[in-house]
Design a protein around this motif. Structure first.
Motif, PDB file in Angstrom:
ATOM      1  N   ALA A  49       0.826  -1.203   0.000  1.00 16.88           N
ATOM      2  CA  ALA A  49       0.000   0.000   0.000  1.00 16.88           C
ATOM      3  C   ALA A  49       0.862   1.255   0.000  1.00 16.88           C
ATOM      4  CB  ALA A  49      -0.929  -0.005   1.214  1.00 16.88           C
ATOM      5  N   VAL A  50       1.907   1.267   0.822  1.00 21.99           N
ATOM      6  CA  VAL A  50       2.826   2.411   0.860  1.00 21.99           C
ATOM      7  C   VAL A  50       3.480   2.601  -0.504  1.00 21.99           C
ATOM      8  CG1 VAL A  50       4.975   3.299   1.846  1.00 21.99           C
ATOM      9  CG2 VAL A  50       3.264   2.241   3.333  1.00 21.99           C
ATOM     10  N   ALA A  51       3.951   1.511  -1.092  1.00 21.25           N
ATOM     11  CA  ALA A  51       4.632   1.603  -2.390  1.00 21.25           C
ATOM     12  C   ALA A  51       3.692   2.126  -3.473  1.00 21.25           C
ATOM     13  CB  ALA A  51       5.195   0.239  -2.779  1.00 21.25           C
ATOM     14  N   LEU A  56       2.235   7.018  -6.776  1.00 18.20           N
ATOM     15  CA  LEU A  56       1.319   8.083  -7.211  1.00 18.20           C
ATOM     16  C   LEU A  56       1.839   9.468  -6.851  1.00 18.20           C
ATOM     17  CD1 LEU A  56      -2.104   6.461  -6.197  1.00 18.20           C
ATOM     18  CD2 LEU A  56      -1.098   6.599  -8.487  1.00 18.20           C
ATOM     19  N   GLY A  57       3.024   9.513  -6.223  1.00 21.90           N
ATOM     20  CA  GLY A  57       3.652  10.795  -5.918  1.00 21.90           C
ATOM     21  C   GLY A  57       3.548  11.243  -4.476  1.00 21.90           C
ATOM     22  N   VAL A  76       4.857  -2.807  11.137  1.00 24.98           N
ATOM     23  CA  VAL A  76       6.184  -3.262  10.696  1.00 24.98           C
ATOM     24  C   VAL A  76       6.358  -3.034   9.197  1.00 24.98           C
ATOM     25  CG1 VAL A  76       7.598  -5.326  10.315  1.00 24.98           C
ATOM     26  CG2 VAL A  76       6.552  -4.936  12.548  1.00 24.98           C
ATOM     27  N   GLY A  77       5.378  -3.449   8.402  1.00 20.37           N
ATOM     28  CA  GLY A  77       5.481  -3.285   6.954  1.00 20.37           C
ATOM     29  C   GLY A  77       5.462  -1.836   6.527  1.00 20.37           C
ATOM     30  N   TYR A  78       4.630  -1.038   7.186  1.00 16.15           N
ATOM     31  CA  TYR A  78       4.550   0.393   6.879  1.00 16.15           C
ATOM     32  C   TYR A  78       5.888   1.085   7.132  1.00 16.15           C
ATOM     33  CZ  TYR A  78       3.494   5.303   8.008  1.00 16.15           C
ATOM     34  OH  TYR A  78       3.510   6.671   8.094  1.00 16.15           O
ATOM     35  N   ARG A  79       6.450   0.862   8.317  1.00 14.24           N
ATOM     36  CA  ARG A  79       7.716   1.531   8.658  1.00 14.24           C
ATOM     37  C   ARG A  79       8.844   1.083   7.738  1.00 14.24           C
ATOM     38  NH1 ARG A  79       6.481   0.120  14.892  1.00 14.24           N
ATOM     39  NH2 ARG A  79       5.083   1.854  15.376  1.00 14.24           N
ATOM     40  N   ALA A  80       8.883  -0.203   7.419  1.00 16.46           N
ATOM     41  CA  ALA A  80       9.942  -0.705   6.544  1.00 16.46           C
ATOM     42  C   ALA A  80       9.844  -0.081   5.156  1.00 16.46           C
ATOM     43  CB  ALA A  80       9.857  -2.233   6.448  1.00 16.46           C
ATOM     44  N   ALA A  81       8.625   0.042   4.628  1.00 12.57           N
ATOM     45  CA  ALA A  81       8.455   0.618   3.296  1.00 12.57           C
ATOM     46  C   ALA A  81       8.772   2.107   3.279  1.00 12.57           C
ATOM     47  CB  ALA A  81       7.028   0.373   2.801  1.00 12.57           C
ATOM     48  N   VAL A  82       8.346   2.835   4.313  1.00 13.46           N
ATOM     49  CA  VAL A  82       8.651   4.268   4.396  1.00 13.46           C
ATOM     50  C   VAL A  82      10.160   4.479   4.397  1.00 13.46           C
ATOM     51  CG1 VAL A  82       8.581   6.265   5.946  1.00 13.46           C
ATOM     52  CG2 VAL A  82       6.492   4.960   5.500  1.00 13.46           C
TER      53      VAL A  82
END
Length: 235
Positions: A49-51, A56-57, A76-82
Protein backbone atom coordinates in the motif's frame (compact mmCIF):
# COMPACT_ATOMS: atom_id res chain seq x y z
CA UNK A 1 -0.89 -17.20 19.70
CA UNK A 2 0.50 -13.67 19.55
CA UNK A 3 2.67 -12.28 22.37
CA UNK A 4 1.23 -14.88 24.78
CA UNK A 5 1.31 -14.61 28.53
CA UNK A 6 3.36 -17.27 30.37
CA UNK A 7 1.69 -20.62 29.77
CA UNK A 8 -0.78 -19.22 27.23
CA UNK A 9 -1.15 -21.29 24.07
CA UNK A 10 0.43 -24.42 25.50
CA UNK A 11 -2.84 -26.28 24.96
CA UNK A 12 -2.15 -26.22 21.23
CA UNK A 13 1.14 -28.03 21.75
CA UNK A 14 -0.24 -30.53 24.23
CA UNK A 15 -3.11 -31.89 22.14
CA UNK A 16 -1.24 -34.92 20.83
CA UNK A 17 -2.83 -34.42 17.41
CA UNK A 18 -1.75 -32.38 14.35
CA UNK A 19 -2.32 -28.66 14.87
CA UNK A 20 -2.06 -25.84 12.31
CA UNK A 21 -2.15 -22.23 13.46
CA UNK A 22 -4.26 -20.08 11.12
CA UNK A 23 -3.68 -16.30 11.01
CA UNK A 24 -1.76 -16.61 14.25
CA UNK A 25 1.87 -17.12 15.21
CA UNK A 26 3.92 -17.63 18.33
CA UNK A 27 7.13 -15.78 19.20
CA UNK A 28 10.45 -17.55 18.85
CA UNK A 29 11.16 -19.63 21.91
CA UNK A 30 7.51 -20.34 22.65
CA UNK A 31 6.61 -24.06 22.38
CA UNK A 32 3.92 -23.25 19.79
CA UNK A 33 6.48 -21.58 17.51
CA UNK A 34 7.33 -25.03 16.13
CA UNK A 35 3.78 -25.80 15.01
CA UNK A 36 2.69 -25.65 11.39
CA UNK A 37 1.37 -22.19 10.56
CA UNK A 38 -0.43 -20.40 7.72
CA UNK A 39 -1.07 -16.67 7.82
CA UNK A 40 -1.50 -13.61 5.65
CA UNK A 41 1.67 -11.56 5.29
CA UNK A 42 0.13 -8.35 6.59
CA UNK A 43 3.49 -6.59 6.75
CA UNK A 44 3.88 -7.16 3.01
CA UNK A 45 0.32 -5.91 2.44
CA UNK A 46 1.01 -2.66 4.27
CA UNK A 47 4.28 -2.20 2.40
CA UNK A 48 2.49 -2.72 -0.93
CA UNK A 49 0.00 0.00 0.00
CA UNK A 50 2.83 2.41 0.86
CA UNK A 51 4.63 1.60 -2.39
CA UNK A 52 1.46 2.18 -4.43
CA UNK A 53 0.84 5.56 -2.84
CA UNK A 54 4.49 6.52 -3.28
CA UNK A 55 4.16 5.58 -6.96
CA UNK A 56 1.32 8.08 -7.21
CA UNK A 57 3.65 10.80 -5.92
CA UNK A 58 2.82 10.85 -2.21
CA UNK A 59 5.80 11.46 0.04
CA UNK A 60 4.16 11.63 3.49
CA UNK A 61 1.75 8.78 4.20
CA UNK A 62 -0.09 8.31 7.49
CA UNK A 63 -1.06 4.98 9.03
CA UNK A 64 -4.25 4.74 11.12
CA UNK A 65 -4.92 1.28 12.50
CA UNK A 66 -7.34 -0.03 15.10
CA UNK A 67 -6.10 -2.20 17.93
CA UNK A 68 -6.15 -5.78 16.60
CA UNK A 69 -3.87 -8.80 16.12
CA UNK A 70 -3.20 -7.47 12.60
CA UNK A 71 -2.00 -4.03 13.70
CA UNK A 72 1.58 -4.88 14.77
CA UNK A 73 2.40 -6.45 11.40
CA UNK A 74 0.87 -3.51 9.54
CA UNK A 75 3.12 -1.14 11.47
CA UNK A 76 6.18 -3.26 10.70
CA UNK A 77 5.48 -3.29 6.95
CA UNK A 78 4.55 0.39 6.88
CA UNK A 79 7.72 1.53 8.66
CA UNK A 80 9.94 -0.71 6.54
CA UNK A 81 8.46 0.62 3.30
CA UNK A 82 8.65 4.27 4.40
CA UNK A 83 12.32 3.79 5.21
CA UNK A 84 13.15 1.76 2.11
CA UNK A 85 11.48 4.30 -0.20
CA UNK A 86 12.96 7.32 1.55
CA UNK A 87 9.57 8.81 2.37
CA UNK A 88 8.89 11.53 4.92
CA UNK A 89 8.32 10.10 8.42
CA UNK A 90 4.87 10.91 9.80
CA UNK A 91 4.01 11.20 13.47
CA UNK A 92 2.36 8.09 14.89
CA UNK A 93 -1.41 7.92 15.13
CA UNK A 94 -2.80 8.39 18.65
CA UNK A 95 -4.17 4.85 18.77
CA UNK A 96 -0.63 3.46 18.52
CA UNK A 97 0.18 4.53 22.06
CA UNK A 98 -3.20 4.20 23.78
CA UNK A 99 -6.03 2.25 22.12
CA UNK A 100 -9.53 3.65 22.61
CA UNK A 101 -11.98 1.80 24.81
CA UNK A 102 -14.98 2.59 22.61
CA UNK A 103 -15.60 2.57 18.88
CA UNK A 104 -16.95 6.13 18.96
CA UNK A 105 -13.81 7.39 20.68
CA UNK A 106 -11.64 5.52 18.19
CA UNK A 107 -13.33 7.22 15.27
CA UNK A 108 -13.12 10.64 16.95
CA UNK A 109 -9.39 10.35 17.69
CA UNK A 110 -8.56 8.98 14.24
CA UNK A 111 -10.62 11.70 12.55
CA UNK A 112 -8.83 14.44 14.46
CA UNK A 113 -5.45 12.89 13.68
CA UNK A 114 -6.12 12.73 9.95
CA UNK A 115 -7.66 16.21 9.77
CA UNK A 116 -4.68 17.71 11.60
CA UNK A 117 -2.25 15.78 9.39
CA UNK A 118 -3.85 17.13 6.23
CA UNK A 119 -4.11 20.64 7.66
CA UNK A 120 -0.37 20.58 8.35
CA UNK A 121 0.17 20.62 4.60
CA UNK A 122 2.41 17.58 4.68
CA UNK A 123 0.32 14.40 4.75
CA UNK A 124 -1.47 13.66 1.49
CA UNK A 125 -2.29 9.96 1.86
CA UNK A 126 -3.30 7.45 4.51
CA UNK A 127 -3.68 3.74 5.05
CA UNK A 128 -6.66 2.92 7.28
CA UNK A 129 -7.38 -0.37 9.02
CA UNK A 130 -9.99 -1.63 8.72
CA UNK A 131 -12.02 -0.85 5.61
CA UNK A 132 -15.13 -0.71 7.82
CA UNK A 133 -13.41 2.10 9.74
CA UNK A 134 -12.47 3.83 6.49
CA UNK A 135 -16.09 3.74 5.29
CA UNK A 136 -17.17 5.55 8.47
CA UNK A 137 -14.26 8.00 8.48
CA UNK A 138 -14.38 9.24 4.89
CA UNK A 139 -17.79 11.01 5.12
CA UNK A 140 -16.62 12.61 8.36
CA UNK A 141 -13.43 13.78 6.70
CA UNK A 142 -15.46 15.23 3.83
CA UNK A 143 -17.75 16.98 6.29
CA UNK A 144 -14.63 18.63 7.75
CA UNK A 145 -13.57 19.85 4.30
CA UNK A 146 -11.04 17.10 3.55
CA UNK A 147 -11.66 15.82 0.03
CA UNK A 148 -10.92 12.18 -0.78
CA UNK A 149 -8.86 11.52 -2.82
CA UNK A 150 -8.01 15.12 -3.81
CA UNK A 151 -6.72 16.21 -0.39
CA UNK A 152 -6.16 12.77 1.12
CA UNK A 153 -5.68 9.58 -0.87
CA UNK A 154 -6.92 6.60 1.14
CA UNK A 155 -6.14 2.90 1.00
CA UNK A 156 -8.15 0.65 3.32
CA UNK A 157 -6.96 -2.64 4.75
CA UNK A 158 -9.01 -5.88 4.66
CA UNK A 159 -11.33 -5.43 1.64
CA UNK A 160 -14.31 -7.03 3.29
CA UNK A 161 -16.71 -4.16 2.46
CA UNK A 162 -14.40 -1.62 0.78
CA UNK A 163 -16.01 -2.00 -2.64
CA UNK A 164 -19.47 -1.25 -1.22
CA UNK A 165 -18.65 2.27 0.00
CA UNK A 166 -20.27 5.30 -1.64
CA UNK A 167 -16.73 6.18 -2.65
CA UNK A 168 -15.29 2.75 -3.57
CA UNK A 169 -12.15 2.20 -1.55
CA UNK A 170 -8.83 1.00 -2.86
CA UNK A 171 -7.95 -1.78 -0.45
CA UNK A 172 -5.33 -4.35 0.47
CA UNK A 173 -7.07 -7.72 0.32
CA UNK A 174 -5.66 -10.62 2.32
CA UNK A 175 -6.56 -13.83 0.48
CA UNK A 176 -8.47 -15.51 3.30
CA UNK A 177 -9.70 -18.32 1.07
CA UNK A 178 -6.13 -19.17 0.09
CA UNK A 179 -5.05 -19.10 3.75
CA UNK A 180 -7.83 -21.48 4.74
CA UNK A 181 -7.19 -23.81 1.81
CA UNK A 182 -3.46 -23.92 2.51
CA UNK A 183 -4.11 -24.66 6.18
CA UNK A 184 -6.49 -27.50 5.29
CA UNK A 185 -3.98 -29.02 2.87
CA UNK A 186 -1.23 -28.72 5.45
CA UNK A 187 -3.34 -30.40 8.10
CA UNK A 188 -4.30 -33.25 5.75
CA UNK A 189 -0.64 -33.68 4.82
CA UNK A 190 0.31 -33.72 8.48
CA UNK A 191 -2.21 -36.48 9.22
CA UNK A 192 -0.40 -38.92 6.98
CA UNK A 193 2.76 -37.46 5.57
CA UNK A 194 6.25 -38.65 6.42
CA UNK A 195 9.56 -38.05 4.76
CA UNK A 196 11.84 -40.93 3.73
CA UNK A 197 15.08 -41.03 5.63
CA UNK A 198 17.83 -43.30 6.75
CA UNK A 199 16.98 -45.45 9.71
CA UNK A 200 18.06 -43.82 12.93
CA UNK A 201 16.94 -43.90 16.56
CA UNK A 202 14.67 -40.89 15.99
CA UNK A 203 13.04 -42.16 12.81
CA UNK A 204 10.84 -44.80 14.42
CA UNK A 205 10.37 -48.43 13.47
CA UNK A 206 9.45 -47.60 9.87
CA UNK A 207 12.75 -45.88 9.24
CA UNK A 208 10.88 -42.74 8.17
CA UNK A 209 10.93 -39.42 9.94
CA UNK A 210 7.97 -37.02 10.32
CA UNK A 211 7.55 -34.40 7.61
CA UNK A 212 9.24 -31.06 8.35
CA UNK A 213 7.10 -28.37 9.93
CA UNK A 214 6.13 -25.48 7.68
CA UNK A 215 5.40 -21.78 8.10
CA UNK A 216 3.51 -20.39 5.12
CA UNK A 217 2.88 -16.68 4.47
CA UNK A 218 0.24 -15.81 1.86
CA UNK A 219 0.72 -12.42 0.20
CA UNK A 220 -2.28 -10.04 0.09
CA UNK A 221 -3.20 -8.27 -3.14
CA UNK A 222 -4.00 -4.61 -3.81
CA UNK A 223 -7.36 -3.82 -5.40
CA UNK A 224 -7.42 -0.41 -7.07
CA UNK A 225 -10.64 1.57 -6.91
CA UNK A 226 -11.33 5.30 -6.51
CA UNK A 227 -10.20 6.43 -3.06
CA UNK A 228 -6.47 6.44 -3.77
CA UNK A 229 -6.77 8.73 -6.77
CA UNK A 230 -5.48 6.20 -9.31
CA UNK A 231 -7.42 5.05 -12.31
CA UNK A 232 -9.74 2.37 -10.99
CA UNK A 233 -9.44 -1.15 -12.28
CA UNK A 234 -12.49 -3.11 -13.33
CA UNK A 235 -14.52 -4.40 -10.35
Amino acid sequence: VSDPEPGEGLWAVEQGVPVVLVERSAPLGHPAAGLDRVRSDHAHGAAEAVAHLAGLGHRAIALAVQDSPTAPRLRVGYRAAVEALGLTPVSAAPLDGAPSRSEAKRFERTLEYLCEAVASGNVTAAIVHSDADAIVLIPRLQARGVRVPEDLAVIAYDDEVAGLADLPLTAVAPDKHAVGAAAARLLLDRLGATEPGAADPGAGESGRRPAARRHLDILPSLRIRVSCGAVAAAP
